[in-house]
Structure formats: structure tokens, C-alpha cells
Scaffold this motif. Sequence first.
Motif, PDB file in Angstrom:
ATOM      1  N   TRP A   5       0.845  -1.220  -0.069  1.00 28.07           N
ATOM      2  CA  TRP A   5      -0.172   0.043  -0.053  1.00 28.07           C
ATOM      3  C   TRP A   5       0.809   1.204  -0.135  1.00 28.07           C
ATOM      4  O   TRP A   5       0.340   2.348  -0.416  1.00 28.07           O
ATOM      5  N   LYS A   6       2.127   1.057   0.458  1.00 22.04           N
ATOM      6  CA  LYS A   6       2.975   2.392   0.459  1.00 22.04           C
ATOM      7  C   LYS A   6       3.464   2.598  -1.011  1.00 22.04           C
ATOM      8  O   LYS A   6       3.809   3.735  -1.193  1.00 22.04           O
ATOM      9  N   ARG A   7       3.559   1.780  -1.680  1.00 24.69           N
ATOM     10  CA  ARG A   7       4.171   1.907  -3.063  1.00 24.69           C
ATOM     11  C   ARG A   7       2.936   2.053  -4.124  1.00 24.69           C
ATOM     12  O   ARG A   7       3.220   2.439  -5.310  1.00 24.69           O
ATOM     13  N   SER A   8       1.804   1.412  -3.988  1.00 28.54           N
ATOM     14  CA  SER A   8       0.578   1.461  -4.827  1.00 28.54           C
ATOM     15  C   SER A   8      -0.382   2.484  -4.774  1.00 28.54           C
ATOM     16  O   SER A   8      -0.882   2.590  -3.544  1.00 28.54           O
ATOM     17  N   ILE A   9      -0.495   3.322  -5.460  1.00 32.69           N
ATOM     18  CA  ILE A   9      -1.531   4.271  -5.544  1.00 32.69           C
ATOM     19  C   ILE A   9      -2.797   3.781  -5.367  1.00 32.69           C
ATOM     20  O   ILE A   9      -3.816   4.275  -4.763  1.00 32.69           O
ATOM     21  N   THR A 173     -13.598   1.378  -5.860  1.00 35.08           N
ATOM     22  CA  THR A 173     -12.142   2.384  -5.972  1.00 35.08           C
ATOM     23  C   THR A 173     -11.039   1.575  -6.550  1.00 35.08           C
ATOM     24  O   THR A 173     -10.389   2.259  -7.269  1.00 35.08           O
ATOM     25  N   TRP A 174     -10.722   0.414  -6.208  1.00 32.97           N
ATOM     26  CA  TRP A 174      -9.769  -0.633  -6.430  1.00 32.97           C
ATOM     27  C   TRP A 174     -10.063  -0.501  -8.309  1.00 32.97           C
ATOM     28  O   TRP A 174      -8.963  -0.652  -8.802  1.00 32.97           O
ATOM     29  N   VAL A 175     -11.111  -1.031  -8.610  1.00 33.34           N
ATOM     30  CA  VAL A 175     -11.241  -1.204  -9.988  1.00 33.34           C
ATOM     31  C   VAL A 175     -11.230  -0.150 -10.718  1.00 33.34           C
ATOM     32  O   VAL A 175     -10.498   0.089 -11.766  1.00 33.34           O
ATOM     33  N   LEU A 176     -11.615   1.210 -10.367  1.00 31.13           N
ATOM     34  CA  LEU A 176     -11.823   2.470 -11.015  1.00 31.13           C
ATOM     35  C   LEU A 176     -10.422   3.034 -11.102  1.00 31.13           C
ATOM     36  O   LEU A 176     -10.004   3.336 -12.093  1.00 31.13           O
ATOM     37  N   VAL A 177      -9.689   2.909  -9.932  1.00 33.14           N
ATOM     38  CA  VAL A 177      -8.391   3.484 -10.016  1.00 33.14           C
ATOM     39  C   VAL A 177      -7.474   2.675 -10.857  1.00 33.14           C
ATOM     40  O   VAL A 177      -6.331   3.207 -11.669  1.00 33.14           O
ATOM     41  N   PRO A 183      -3.446   3.044 -18.214  1.00 37.01           N
ATOM     42  CA  PRO A 183      -2.489   3.725 -19.231  1.00 37.01           C
ATOM     43  C   PRO A 183      -0.934   4.304 -18.786  1.00 37.01           C
ATOM     44  O   PRO A 183      -0.166   4.165 -19.432  1.00 37.01           O
ATOM     45  N   VAL A 184      -1.014   4.653 -17.278  1.00 32.32           N
ATOM     46  CA  VAL A 184       0.190   4.913 -16.778  1.00 32.32           C
ATOM     47  C   VAL A 184       0.994   3.868 -16.669  1.00 32.32           C
ATOM     48  O   VAL A 184       2.215   3.818 -16.809  1.00 32.32           O
TER      49      VAL A 184
END
Length: 495
Positions: A5-9, A173-177, A183-184
Motif C-alpha cells: 500500500w505504500k508503493r501502490s497508488i 475504488t480499486w477497480v476504477l483507479v 495507461p500509466v
Amino acid sequence: MTWSWKRSIRARYALAVALFSLIVLSALGATLDLAIRYKVETMTFDEAERVASQWSAVARSGDVPRRIPAYAPIDLIQVVDVHQGVVASSKMASATRPLSQVRPPPDDRFQRYIECRRPGHCLVLVAIRLTPAPDSGVVYAGLPEPDVLSTHRLEYVIGAGIALTVAVAAWTTWVLVGRTLRPVEAIRARISEITVSDLSLRVPVPPGRDEIAQLAVTANQTLAHLEGAVEQQRRFASTTSHELRTPITGLRMQLEEAVRYPDDVDPHETIRTALAATDRLEAIVEDLLQLARLRAAEPTPPEQIDLGELVATEVNAQPGRVPAGVRACRALVIRGHRMQLIRVLDNLLANAQRHAESAVDVTVERDGDEAVVAVTDDGPGVAPAHRERIFERFVRLDDSRRRDPGGSGLGLAISRDIARAHNGCLKVEDSPRGARFALRLPLIERLHTPSGDPSINGFAHDDIGDEDLRERLVGTGRPARVQEDRELSFYPPTA
């Protein structure tokens, strides 16, 4: 793939939404729980009080039947005398044992309370004293405490709803983000493939015109600029190595020949030739250092410069093969670095002196919001096809090589870089005869002294005469005159 969680937006956003939802829904759930409990309790007490009040009036008249009919949901009704004896009761209430031992005082005849005889068996009761008299009886009406009040089922239901809502919000939120950042991830993967040796790759541009699409477009533009810069540096390195290799090779050959054949080689001639080659190497290195300094941060801040004075002084101070005249308008103030501008003027004057047949003409004029320094010679000129090519590094036309074999081919390139660093431009313009190099620089407001008086580099023109101005600007004894329009004209000395 393990996500931290610290590395994943994606994980951070999902966790943030989950925590926010949990806090908000917990507050709403607690409020809902209290509201439902209060509503059920109030409705139960109101209904029990209505029934108790009804039978209290009947008891005062003495017409209470032995078996009191129940009124759903109030199924526990009793009339008790002063000695706690049951006078009348409903079917669900005991005929011998009173529902409660509570006797309302004479000054507060109505009492609402919940009485628990043992855990899990509580009654919601309303006790009404019939009269204020000491021997007054009491009417009890109530029912077993509803499950909403006696158990935690309501809290369990609300908690389950909160947990489900939080889980749905976090998953959404997980799915939408994740979909937003897809693309990033594609851009990151493509950028990881790009190396300095191959800058031709471009990142994928997602559809739409959102921030990520703009980021991809900007990244591709940056990559294109970087590819062009790297390619330019490669060409520059290749050309530089070639230009440096030529004099070094010639110098080495001459020295080796002098060592191998000492009797056949004149040492003085060898030394003179070596010095000439060293001068060429020094000129190339100095020009390369100048180019490097132009791309570095300028250590000194720019200053206000009267361009007419600077050009007139510089032309007046330089000797030349052919005479050079200058017509410079005064009060054309720019902001820049004096030594760099002098370097441009020296390069342009040296170039004009190299190609001129009989004269060089220098003018400083105003053109709108720009000051134009034009250096014109009466030589063969520059063909239109070569007017941009001569500003490339190490590019020297045949005529230039013939007239100045020791040149580095960097003078005009450095001059154009200096012009661009001053937000101006340097180019070759049309001329009836010869070549015309025009340096255009943006003007600023009229130069002022600390006292606010107009001046040229500290010389307040309204406070000095033409002779004093002439001496300060020229200072070399060469002929000069001040025209009526305050244009300074300097003329080369006659033979």
C-alpha cells in the motif's frame, strides 16, 4: 503480483476510501441505531401510557372487571391496591403477583421505566397512581421489552450493512483507479524500454483528452526533443573530433618528420608550423568552452545596456583591414550581458572585415520594440541557400576557408546562441551588395539613473553637452559628430 500500500497508488486510494467510508458510515450507523431505539422506546411508552390512562379512569369509577381485556401490543395490564394486591389483570399478566413494586409518588403520578427481573427478561412499564391519596391504587400497563431494545440485533444488522458498503466502496475504488492507472502502467513499461542508444520509441497515448493523455503527449514531445538533442550532440561530437583530429594529425606528422629527418627539416619552420596548429587548436577549444558556458547558468545577472553606445565604442576601438563606419541611435536600451554582446559584435565585425572589399557599415536602429544592429560589408555576400547553414557548428564555406584558414567555424554559431540567450535573433538579411548580418534584441524602458534622470549607462544627456558626450562615448580621438536627431555617427580615420 504483491502490492504494497505504500508503493501502490491503487492500494492507497482504496484504503483511503475504505477508511473514509468506515468513519462516515459508522457515525451514520450509530446515529441510526440511537434514532431507532429512541423511536421504538417512545412509541412503546406512549402506547402503554394510553392504555394505562384509560384503565386508570375506569378504576377510579370502580367498574374494573376482574379480567381486563388486552389491547395489542399492550398485553400486560394490572390494577394493584395499596397493599400490592392484584385487583384486576389481563390474561397475560399474573392475577396474584404485581408486575412491579414501583409506586409513583403523589406529586408525580405517571412513571415510565424498564424493569428487569433477570437478565434478558425486561418489561417496558407505565405506572399511574389513581389519586394522590395515601391509599390510592396503581395501574400498570406494559409489554415485554422489544427485541430491538433487549438485544443487539439492530447493531449487528447495521454493522453488517456498514461492512458491506465499505467493501463495495473499496472494491469499486480499486477497480476504477486500476482502470484509470492502466495507461500509466503502459507508459511506465514503454519508458522502461527506452534507452539513450534508442530514443525512437514513444509512449502510448490513451484515448480522450484527460490529464493522463496530456501527460503521454507531453512525454512524447519531450522524447522527441531529447532524441533531437542527443542526435545533435552525437553529430557535434563527431564533427568536433574530426575538427580536432585534423590539426592534431598535422602537428604530429610534422613533429615526427622533424624527429626522423633532423638534417632535412628546418626546426624553426617546424616550430612555426606547430605554433600555427596550436593556435588553431586553442581557438577551437576556446569556442567549445564558450558554447558550454552559454548552456550553463549565467553566473552574473543581466544589466541595462545602451546598445548604440556599446556598438559605437566597440567599432571605434577595433582596428580593421578596411574602414568601418557606424551610425548608432542613442537611448536604445536592452537588458543583457555586456561581454557576450561584445563577443557577438567582434565575431560579426571580424567576419565582415574578412569578406569586405573596401568598407564595412554598422548601424544601430529601432524597429518597433526591437533594436537592430546591422553589420554590412561590400564583399561577395552569402547565397540564400547557405544563409542558415553558416550558423551551424564547424560549417565554413569555401570562400571563408580561403580567406581565413585558421578559423574554427564556431563564431557564428556562438553568436546566434548568444542572441537567443538574450531573447533575440541573428540572421542574414537581403542586401543590395555584400552580406548583411542583423542582430535583433528586445528593447526595455528607457534607462534611468538612481535619481530618475534619463541616461546612457550613467551619462545624463540633458546635463552634458555634445562635446562631453562625444568624448565620453568615443574617448579615442577619432572623428565623430552628433547629428541634430541625436544620432551618433562615427567615422573611421582617413589614410
